[in-house]
Design an enzyme around this catalytic site. Structure first.
Site, PDB file in Angstrom:
ATOM      1  N   LYS A   1      -0.230 -19.838   3.253  1.00 18.28           N
ATOM      2  CA  LYS A   1      -1.060 -20.727   4.100  1.00 18.28           C
ATOM      3  C   LYS A   1      -1.835 -19.708   5.474  1.00 18.28           C
ATOM      4  CE  LYS A   1       0.411 -21.740   7.817  1.00 18.28           C
ATOM      5  NZ  LYS A   1       1.347 -20.977   8.506  1.00 18.28           N
TER       6      LYS A   1
ATOM      7  N   GLU B   1       7.475 -24.672  20.092  1.00 20.42           N
ATOM      8  CA  GLU B   1       8.495 -23.538  19.965  1.00 20.42           C
ATOM      9  C   GLU B   1       8.837 -22.525  21.023  1.00 20.42           C
ATOM     10  OE1 GLU B   1       7.476 -22.214  15.189  1.00 20.42           O
ATOM     11  OE2 GLU B   1       5.946 -22.181  16.772  1.00 20.42           O
TER      12      GLU B   1
ATOM     13  N   ARG C   1       0.848  -1.316  -0.046  1.00 22.00           N
ATOM     14  CA  ARG C   1      -0.064  -0.167   0.120  1.00 22.00           C
ATOM     15  C   ARG C   1       1.023   1.303  -0.139  1.00 22.00           C
ATOM     16  NH1 ARG C   1      -4.342  -2.205   4.172  1.00 22.00           N
ATOM     17  NH2 ARG C   1      -2.333  -2.456   4.911  1.00 22.00           N
TER      18      ARG C   1
ATOM     19  N   HIS D   1       5.371 -24.635   3.572  1.00 27.04           N
ATOM     20  CA  HIS D   1       6.824 -24.888   3.536  1.00 27.04           C
ATOM     21  C   HIS D   1       7.531 -26.190   4.174  1.00 27.04           C
ATOM     22  CE1 HIS D   1       6.792 -22.690   7.437  1.00 27.04           C
ATOM     23  NE2 HIS D   1       8.204 -23.375   7.612  1.00 27.04           N
TER      24      HIS D   1
ATOM     25  N   HIS E   1       0.557 -27.605   8.245  1.00 26.27           N
ATOM     26  CA  HIS E   1       1.833 -28.115   8.255  1.00 26.27           C
ATOM     27  C   HIS E   1       1.796 -29.491   8.841  1.00 26.27           C
ATOM     28  CE1 HIS E   1       3.516 -24.311   7.367  1.00 26.27           C
ATOM     29  NE2 HIS E   1       3.831 -23.878   8.623  1.00 26.27           N
TER      30      HIS E   1
END
Ligand code: BG6
Length: 475
Positions: free
Chosen positions: A157, A225, A57, A187, A249
């Site tokens: 995604k 994580e 933008r 990925h 995933h």
């Protein structure tokens, strides 16, 4: 990359190409997509003549966008070699003012500028590195401005947030592109170790013959994580762990493990083997799913005080094929957990004797998806010494030691887009099946979100899903 590359694919990279990166200054582009283009460039794997057009933008000059890319590379890859960089920067353009059907901003002018150098016989790759809510208006704008014919479109995604929204988006996309033009990126499928799931299995009898319910007790796909959601509050609070990671995933990786042997390693066969097993995923039972939220989540800037978004999900998935009857696939992921890892563990049943494996971790084959990837075998061996005692042992093969040249997942998948190889991308039918299996998680039966302390393994209830085995990583 599939093993069979057709002559058509081989020449696809010869065609002058304009890559339009929607969301060019966004977070995803900065961390993953731009470094991947740079890596392809340094390996001489981009088409011979190309232009990369960032779109957004804001009003950014071509030079400032190139400078932005340079900074991203310094932060997320490595400082570019000055000579190579000059060649790359000369191909970078920016088109500001957004891109909508009612107002294309400056994109059409910038494409014309690129065509002045590349010729009109160029191809376009639309790379939509934008939030899912922007897929629809951007796709409409591509159609309205006549940019769809002959092009390819890469969607990030999640492609849809429910079965209904998936179908709405899918119908729209198919009204603009043929399925063969569409690359839905996931990925995790591009990771070296993920690709080894099928390669190692099908090429080694040792593993192929034991890849079933007769020999395996369970499969764990564990992606904890330590990261929080830092500067992604807007995206994350709309999405949550189950949509961000599970239906995407982790389902795809589960399908990589569970697929039946494809007819060949050709792109279409591999994609179809992976995606047809998703149709056999039993819809999740909310009683076998644990959702959690880390305690400090609601203190993050941009997250509402009463947010009910899940930052953790653990699920027991059943796959209704003959091969997998009775073998649970245990999937777990979350933010702000105790450790970061990405591991697929095939845990074998105990041996029948006369010597038994020791320790809960022995007797397992593990694919470590992180970084360059590794394969581990955990087994019971004889303890060196005079006594015939068993000992736990682990042997790790780091894939980077097999040969040089491994690529990041994004680099590998974007290369496949240029080459026209769709084997590691998700198909419309496969994603529809994934959302069907996920559907019970979205209704009134969605499990209650339990709080967990930052830096832990998540809600205790997740441990119970593993029966007596426990999560191999902990918790
Ligand atoms: C992304 C998710 O797709 O994958 C993130 O949106 C997650 O939430 C990330 O952290 C993990 O990817 P990587 O690059 O660590 O394999």
């Amino acid at each position: 990359m599939s093993e069979t590359v057709t002559p058509e694919q081989a020449t696809a990279t010869e065609k002058p190409t304009v890559i339009i990166l929607y969301g060019g200054t966004g977070d995803l582009a900065k961390r993953l997509v731009l470094p991947a283009f740079w890596e392809l460039y340094t390996r001489d794997l981009l088409p011979k003549r190309w232009k990369l057009v960032g779109n957004g933008r804001g009003d950014v000059s071509h030079e400032d966008f190139a400078a932005h890319i340079y900074d991203c590379l310094v932060e997320f890859a490595s400082t570019p070699d000055p000579e190579l960089w000059k060649g790359f920067a000369a191909n970078v353009l920016f088109a500001g003012g957004g891109f909508r059907d009612s107002n294309p901003g400056s994109l059409l002018d910038v494409i014309a500028h690129a065509e002045a150098e590349l010729g009109e016989d160029r191809t376009i790759i639309h790379y939509l590195a934008i939030p899912p809510s922007a897929f629809e208006p951007t796709t409409r704008a591509i159609k309205a401005h006549g940019l769809a014919p002959g092009s390819k479109a890469v969607y990030e995604k999640p492609f849809g947030t429910s079965l209904k929204s998936f179908h709405e988006l899918d119908d729209l996309v198919h009204s603009v592109f043929d399925e063969g033009q569409v690359y839905r990126i996931d990925h995790f499928l591009g990771k070296e170790a993920t690709q080894n799931l099928h390669l190692v299995r099908f090429s080694n009898r040792l593993f192929n013959d034991t890849w079933s319910k007769e020999h395996l007790a369970q499969v764990q796909i564990d992606v904890p994580e330590t990261l929080d959601i830092a500067d992604r509050a807007g995206f994350y609070d709309e999405t949550g762990a189950a949509l961000d990671m599970l239906v995407t995933h982790m389902f795809q990786v589960a399908a990589e493990v569970a697929m039946e042997p494809p007819q060949s390693m050709a792109a279409a066969d591999l994609q179809s083997a992976r995606e047809s097993v998703i149709a056999a995923f039993r819809p999740l039972d909310p009683d076998e799913v644990v959702l959690g939220q880390y305690r400090s989540y609601r203190e993050t800037d941009g997250i509402p005080d009463d947010s009910d978004t899940d930052t953790f999900v653990a699920a027991r998935l059943w796959i209704d094929t003959d091969r997998w009857q009775g073998v649970p696939f245990l999937l777990r992921t979350g933010k702000m957990m105790k450790k970061s890892a990405q591991r697929v563990s095939l845990i074998f049943k105990p041996s029948d004797g006369p010597v038994h494996s020791i320790g809960s971790n022995t007797n397992a084959l593990i694919f470590d998806l992180k970084g360059n990837g590794a394969i581990e075998i955990q087994m019971t061996v004889k303890k060196p010494g005079p006594e015939p005692l068993p000992a736990e042992s682990c042997s790790t093969l780091h894939l980077e030691n097999v040969a040089t040249g491994s690529m990041t997942a994004y680099t590998s998948l974007i290369y496949d887009v240029f080459a026209g190889d769709r084997s590691l991308f998700t198909s419309s039918a496969g994603l529809a099946a994934a959302f069907e299996a996920f559907a019970p998680m979205l209704g009134e039966h969605r499990p209650k979100v339990e709080l967990y302390d930052d830096g832990t393994w998540g809600p205790a209830a997740a441990t119970a899903l593993t029966d007596d085995v426990g999560w191999l990583l902990g918790g």
